[in-house]
Design an enzyme around this catalytic site. Structure first.
Site, short mmCIF file in Angstrom:
data_model
loop_
_atom_site.label_atom_id
_atom_site.label_comp_id
_atom_site.label_asym_id
_atom_site.label_seq_id
_atom_site.Cartn_x
_atom_site.Cartn_y
_atom_site.Cartn_z
N CYS A 16 0.82 -1.21 0.00
CA CYS A 16 0.00 0.00 0.00
C CYS A 16 0.86 1.27 0.00
CB CYS A 16 -1.00 -0.06 1.15
SG CYS A 16 -2.38 1.05 0.87
N HIS A 38 -3.69 -5.36 1.81
CA HIS A 38 -3.29 -5.68 3.19
C HIS A 38 -3.77 -7.09 3.52
CE1 HIS A 38 -2.19 -1.58 4.21
NE2 HIS A 38 -3.31 -1.15 3.64
N1 LIG Z 1 -2.87 1.81 4.05
C1 LIG Z 1 -1.97 2.54 3.39
O1 LIG Z 1 -0.80 2.29 3.37
C2 LIG Z 1 -2.50 3.76 2.72
C3 LIG Z 1 -1.50 4.46 1.89
C4 LIG Z 1 -1.90 5.89 1.61
N2 LIG Z 1 -1.97 6.61 2.85
C5 LIG Z 1 -3.22 5.94 0.89
O2 LIG Z 1 -4.24 6.09 1.54
O3 LIG Z 1 -3.25 5.78 -0.30
#
Ligand SMILES: NC(=O)CC[C@H](N)C(=O)O
Length: 496
Positions: free
Chosen positions: A341, A442
């Protein structure tokens, strides 16, 4: 009758609701709620977990497409039901020391500093009460978890996480304290002392958590406590060695793993705004893996850049700590790199935040090792996914995961996907040389088959089988058994 803070109250009006509050953070509230959910569900009762307000960067995607704190999703699992947004109507995800993204009913309403959030609180209390009310009509029992410490009198005026909620819905409260950190009697008596009379009245008893040692030495203390406060000690829960219940937020009790005979070293940079660190639970518990969260680079086989709540700031931090140079070197020597992510976004050429969704508007140069560019957008993508992982070639292994991100990535690097999703989308990018892997998903290590494919990709031959799903359920039962031995469940049911 009104409470000390002017909220009308009746005596124990809320239906089938019992609340657990702590004398400190990390006293064991989450674990006790998990255990109670499990025990009641084992009796065939319909039980719902509830936490009015959670502050955490570990979140889960619910069956109804919203986002809640991870702990309530785990408690739902213990209760044998799917997680939904009503279990945690407010989630605060800190993006900086002063501000948090505020998620209400599963969806972000904005990023606020504390003062602004305080102005919203009276209205939010109504949302919280409404969510709780819906649960009481559907479930036999609702087990509520407070937040932090019940004794934070400076926060009491606008509180909706502890006594503010208990007073508003009128429910009994159990107070739990951690004896392992010491000072348990002072914590319990002190907490009662700082509460106004009406709130003190709600505390129906105490639970002492993480006890190890000689029970006969504890006994005089318990007698003193009961005599001094006029309240029973409802249970003394034992220290459970290496208990694994997903951590609510901090990495303090989770963290690094060491297994005798581990064959693969994994290092995860400890980003200041690291999110979803529960991604790594299945990996760090795998018997072949030694996993370390590190501030500065260390030699290993696989480096994983984790999720982040503030990708551009965490990328700056990463560079300042020397990771960029270290990862280049790691790759030169044949090491593998993975990004999840936010970490995936960092591997691309650029991260653009035109509207300042995660802080200052602007853009940053990424590490540039995957051919993609990410733009952060106002709309957050939340979904659970299933599919197949093609790392070992078709037909692939089963894949499960979830997405929580505002970033949208584009570029030629997205061409060769290794994850085929059942909703006809694709995910998972592998660099041309096969050494760098990125994904928006995730939770992908939770699935045994995917975990093994990923470990093989990272260079491990014949990984041992480790079934994380079975393991976490067994751990929940170990916890529930311990609580069942130490507490009288029928007595707890009679409090409301
Ligand atoms: N869960 C994350 O790593 C999110 C990555 C980034 N903050 C986004 O929202 O795209």
């Amino acid at each position: 009758m009104t409470s000390a803070y002017g909220i009308p109250r009746h005596h124990f009006r809320a239906k089938n609701t019992l609340m657990v509050q702590g004398t400190t953070s990390d006293a064991g509230k989450s674990a006790l709620v998990t255990a109670l959910c499990r025990l009641l569900a084992r009796q065939g009762l319909r039980v719902a977990p509830f936490k009015p307000q959670n502050m955490a960067l570990n979140s889960a995607v619910t069956i109804d497409g919203g986002e809640i704190g991870r702990a309530q999703a785990v408690q739902a699992m213990a209760a044998g039901i799917d997680a939904r947004v009503d279990f945690n109507p407010i989630l605060l995800k800190p993006t900086s020391d002063q501000g948090s993204q505020v998620i209400v009913g599963g969806h972000a309403i904005g990023t606020m500093r504390a003062a602004e959030y305080y102005r919203h609180k009276p209205a939010l209390l109504n949302d919280v009460i409404a969510a709780h009310e819906r649960l009481t009509t559907e479930f036999d029992h609702v087990i509520v978890e407070g937040a932090g410490s019940a004794a934070e009198i400076n926060l009491r005026a606008h509180d909706l996480a502890n006594m503010g909620f208990a007073e508003a819905i009128d429910c009994p409260v159990i107070l739990i304290a951690d004896i392992d950190r010491g000072g348990v009697f002072a914590h319990l008596v002190g907490t009662l002392a700082v509460l106004p009379e009406t709130e003190r009245e709600r505390i129906v008893g105490f639970v002492i958590n993480r006890f190890r040692g000689d029970p006969t030495l504890l006994q005089p203390g318990l007698e003193w406590l009961e005599h001094e406060t006029g309240r029973p000690v409802l249970g003394v829960l034992p220290w459970l060695e290496n208990l694994h219940v997903e951590a609510e937020d901090s990495l303090s009790r989770a963290g690094n793993s060491h297994h005798e005979g581990a064959r693969m070293q994994v290092v995860v940079p400890l980003l200041p705004r690291l999110s979803n660190h529960t991604d790594f639970d299945a990996l760090r518990l795998h018997p072949d893996v030694e996993l370390k969260f590190c501030h500065t680079p260390e030699p290993c086989d696989l480096i994983i850049l984790p999720g982040s709540k503030h990708v551009r700031a965490d990328l700056d931090w990463l560079r300042a700590q020397g990771w960029e140079t270290a990862i280049k070197r790691h790759l030169r020597y044949g090491g593998r790199v993975m990004g999840i992510c936010g970490g995936y976004q960092m591997l691309g050429h650029r991260i653009i935040d035109p509207d300042g969704v995660e802080g200052e508007a602007g853009e940053s140069h990424g590490l540039g090792w995957l051919d993609l560019t990410t733009t952060l957008q106002a709309n957050k993508q939340l979904r659970r996914v299933t599919g197949h992982c093609l790392l070992g070639g078709p037909p692939g292994t089963p894949l499960i995961g979830y997405e929580i991100h505002v970033g949208e990535s584009r570029g030629n690097g997205l061409g060769e996907n290794i994850f085929v999703l059942d909703d006809n989308r694709r995910d998972g990018t592998l660099s041309a040389d096969g050494c760098i892997l990125g994904t928006y998903l995730h939770g992908i290590f939770d699935c045994r088959e995917t975990l093994e494919s990923l470990l093989e990709w990272a260079g491990l031959t014949k990984p041992r089988h480790f079934d994380y799903e079975a393991f976490r359920l067994a751990e929940m039962d170990r916890l529930a058994d311990a609580v069942e031995d130490a507490m009288d469940l029928e007595r707890l049911k009679n409090f409301n």
